[in-house]
Design an enzyme around this catalytic site. Structure first.
Site, mmCIF file in Angstrom:
data_model
loop_
_atom_site.group_PDB
_atom_site.id
_atom_site.type_symbol
_atom_site.label_atom_id
_atom_site.label_comp_id
_atom_site.label_asym_id
_atom_site.label_seq_id
_atom_site.Cartn_x
_atom_site.Cartn_y
_atom_site.Cartn_z
ATOM 1 N N TYR A 68 -41.143 10.627 -23.483
ATOM 2 C CA TYR A 68 -40.874 12.058 -23.233
ATOM 3 C C TYR A 68 -41.788 12.638 -22.160
ATOM 4 C CZ TYR A 68 -37.809 11.433 -27.124
ATOM 5 O OH TYR A 68 -36.800 10.968 -27.917
ATOM 6 N N HIS A 85 -53.995 6.883 -26.387
ATOM 7 C CA HIS A 85 -53.296 6.916 -27.674
ATOM 8 C C HIS A 85 -53.261 5.547 -28.364
ATOM 9 C CE1 HIS A 85 -50.803 9.645 -30.164
ATOM 10 N NE2 HIS A 85 -50.098 8.573 -30.480
ATOM 11 N N GLU A 131 -55.973 7.069 -32.767
ATOM 12 C CA GLU A 131 -55.997 6.744 -34.202
ATOM 13 C C GLU A 131 -56.269 5.270 -34.429
ATOM 14 O OE1 GLU A 131 -52.373 7.997 -36.140
ATOM 15 O OE2 GLU A 131 -52.921 10.115 -36.061
ATOM 16 N N GLU A 135 -54.470 16.283 -33.156
ATOM 17 C CA GLU A 135 -53.057 16.087 -33.512
ATOM 18 C C GLU A 135 -52.856 16.434 -34.981
ATOM 19 O OE1 GLU A 135 -51.256 12.156 -32.440
ATOM 20 O OE2 GLU A 135 -50.487 12.193 -34.489
ATOM 21 N N LYS A 146 -36.010 14.239 -29.852
ATOM 22 C CA LYS A 146 -35.362 13.057 -30.433
ATOM 23 C C LYS A 146 -34.705 13.358 -31.776
ATOM 24 C CE LYS A 146 -38.038 9.655 -32.321
ATOM 25 N NZ LYS A 146 -39.028 8.561 -32.262
ATOM 26 N N GLU A 187 -36.541 14.304 -34.609
ATOM 27 C CA GLU A 187 -37.438 14.148 -35.766
ATOM 28 C C GLU A 187 -38.002 15.522 -36.121
ATOM 29 O OE1 GLU A 187 -40.646 11.471 -34.769
ATOM 30 O OE2 GLU A 187 -41.500 12.831 -33.296
HETATM 31 C C1 DCB Z 1 -49.678 9.401 -35.807
HETATM 32 C C2 DCB Z 1 -49.624 8.997 -34.348
HETATM 33 C C3 DCB Z 1 -48.402 9.499 -33.630
HETATM 34 C C4 DCB Z 1 -47.240 9.492 -34.578
HETATM 35 C C5 DCB Z 1 -47.540 10.556 -35.633
HETATM 36 C C6 DCB Z 1 -46.484 10.651 -36.724
HETATM 37 O O1 DCB Z 1 -49.389 8.253 -36.569
HETATM 38 F F1 DCB Z 1 -50.740 9.345 -33.651
HETATM 39 O O2 DCB Z 1 -48.170 8.719 -32.497
HETATM 40 O O3 DCB Z 1 -46.049 9.842 -33.902
HETATM 41 O O4 DCB Z 1 -48.808 10.384 -36.216
HETATM 42 O O5 DCB Z 1 -46.328 9.443 -37.376
HETATM 43 C C7 DCB Z 1 -44.903 9.084 -34.174
HETATM 44 C C8 DCB Z 1 -43.729 9.800 -33.534
HETATM 45 C C9 DCB Z 1 -42.496 8.968 -33.665
HETATM 46 C C10 DCB Z 1 -42.767 7.562 -33.112
HETATM 47 C C11 DCB Z 1 -43.971 6.949 -33.803
HETATM 48 C C12 DCB Z 1 -44.359 5.585 -33.257
HETATM 49 O O6 DCB Z 1 -43.590 11.072 -34.122
HETATM 50 O O7 DCB Z 1 -41.443 9.566 -32.962
HETATM 51 O O8 DCB Z 1 -41.636 6.752 -33.340
HETATM 52 O O9 DCB Z 1 -45.075 7.811 -33.617
HETATM 53 O O10 DCB Z 1 -44.715 5.640 -31.925
HETATM 54 C C13 DCB Z 1 -49.772 8.127 -37.901
HETATM 55 C C14 DCB Z 1 -50.518 9.070 -38.552
HETATM 56 C C15 DCB Z 1 -50.940 8.880 -39.859
HETATM 57 C C16 DCB Z 1 -50.590 7.717 -40.522
HETATM 58 C C17 DCB Z 1 -49.802 6.762 -39.892
HETATM 59 C C18 DCB Z 1 -49.388 6.964 -38.587
HETATM 60 N N1 DCB Z 1 -50.999 7.504 -41.848
HETATM 61 N N2 DCB Z 1 -48.574 5.977 -37.950
HETATM 62 O O11 DCB Z 1 -51.748 8.302 -42.413
HETATM 63 O O12 DCB Z 1 -50.597 6.481 -42.481
HETATM 64 O O13 DCB Z 1 -48.380 4.895 -38.559
HETATM 65 O O14 DCB Z 1 -48.049 6.148 -36.840
#
Ligand code: DCB
Length: 341
Positions: free
Chosen positions: A71, A132, A170, A260, A299, A301
């Protein structure tokens, strides 16, 4: 009688002036036409709090891009200017993924980072340059690329007060620890940045998807100044337990930045949690913790601020019909249309 009247009056005055002060400090552009960067200038850490050039605590608020490889069309001046004018954003985050088709295999994505930085400078906004780390888990994996990337950013833009470095989004995975992976990585990248930029803020990710801020607080980075630590939350997944960790870290003396957060579950989807979001907003405001919301995409979401397929070309100029429920809600918070206590 008289005494209590004076007390009530004093309390009222303090209350109204605090409220007014908060609203004013949250303006992207104030009544005199001054941008947030013109007002706050070079940011600094005093004790465990982000402060402006004069030493007053500040809370910055704004929006994050989604992954630039998907994006990046929203990381342009139309959108950034719109975020400042219509959304009252003081800060924009440019999310440079490494994996999932990100920077490691597509070096040209850095030009989108440059473009967003230059738009933020033009618009008098702060900009978070986000390395990232996500599917790649351990920041050590691409440390050399990070050193190279941040040298270039710091050399090119480090003299502007607008720049904030977020060197590790992260870190995650059981074997990726603060002591053995993240802190050593951070010390090296920070030393590199400091060769070119002696003082802009640098934010370091924390273990367990930037949730274990209490662990970082036990062994903070002490050799350098103006260092902050990342706290991330998703309102549908994280609440009191994570806020307790955050309080513990603040008490231990480390400054936090929510680079974030989402209104949804930590998948970025699963509904919008308004009540839980407002609990977080109060906590962050009380503690002067700056924040950036995830994210600008169409997208479909729930955490994306645009409706599915809205603004296909990155024009900005969105009306309410273009916005998702999360977009409508977060915009209201940013515009001070929802009272945060
Ligand atoms: C974080 C990431 C971020 C992610 C968001 C939501 O990940 F920094 O990149 O964004 O939180 O999950 C998502 C997008 C999706 C995309 C996906 C993969 O919204 O459109 O498909 O990334 O690129 C987190 C945050 C917390 C946790 C896990 C994740 N947790 N994670 O606490 O378990 O697995 O991505």
């Amino acid at each position: 009688m008289k005494k209590s009247f004076v007390f009530v009056l004093a309390a009222f005055l303090v209350f109204t002036s605090c409220t007014a002060k908060n609203k004013d400090t949250h303006l992207a552009v104030d009544k005199n036409g001054k941008t947030v960067v013109e007002r706050y200038g070079n940011l600094q850490i005093l004790k465990n709090t982000l402060c402006d050039q004069n030493g007053n605590p500040v809370q910055l608020r704004g929006m994050s891009s989604h992954g630039l490889q998907w994006y990046g069309k929203y990381a342009n001046n139309n959108v950034i200017r719109w975020l400042r004018e219509d959304w009252n954003c003081q800060i924009f985050r440019t999310a440079l993924y490494l994996g999932e088709g990100g920077f490691i295999n597509n070096g040209s994505l850095k030009f989108l980072v440059f473009e967003s930085i230059e738009s933020c400078i033009k618009n008098g906004m702060y900009v978070l340059v986000d390395w990232h780390v996500l599917s790649d888990k351990d920041p050590m994996l691409y440390k050399n690329r990070a050193v190279e990337f941040f040298s270039e950013i710091a050399e090119k833009y480090g003299s502007y007060p607008n720049i904030i470095y977020e060197i590790c989004n992260e870190p995650n995975g059981r074997n990726v620890t603060w002591d053995n992976n993240i802190k050593p990585y951070a010390e090296e990248v920070i030393a590199t940045i400091r060769k070119y930029d002696p003082d802009n803020i640098i934010i370091v990710g924390t273990p367990n998807w930037s949730q274990d801020v209490d662990v970082a607080a036990k062994n903070p980075i002490t050799e350098q100044k103006n260092i902050m630590y990342t706290l991330h939350f998703y309102a549908g997944s994280h609440g009191d337990k994570l806020r307790r960790k955050a309080s513990k870290a603040l008490k231990a003396g480390i400054p936090l930045f929510v680079t974030e957060w989402g209104t949804t579950k930590d998948s970025g989807d699963g509904g919008v949690f308004e009540k839980e979001t407002l609990e977080w907003m109060e906590f962050l405001q009380k503690n002067n913790i700056s924040w950036v919301n995830w994210s600008i995409n169409n997208k479909g979401e729930d955490s994306g601020i645009l409706k599915y397929n809205a603004d296909k070309s990155g024009d900005g100029n969105w009306n309410e019909d273009d916005l998702s429920p999360s977009g409508i809600f977060v915009r209201k918070i940013l515009r001070n249309e929802i009272d945060i206590k």
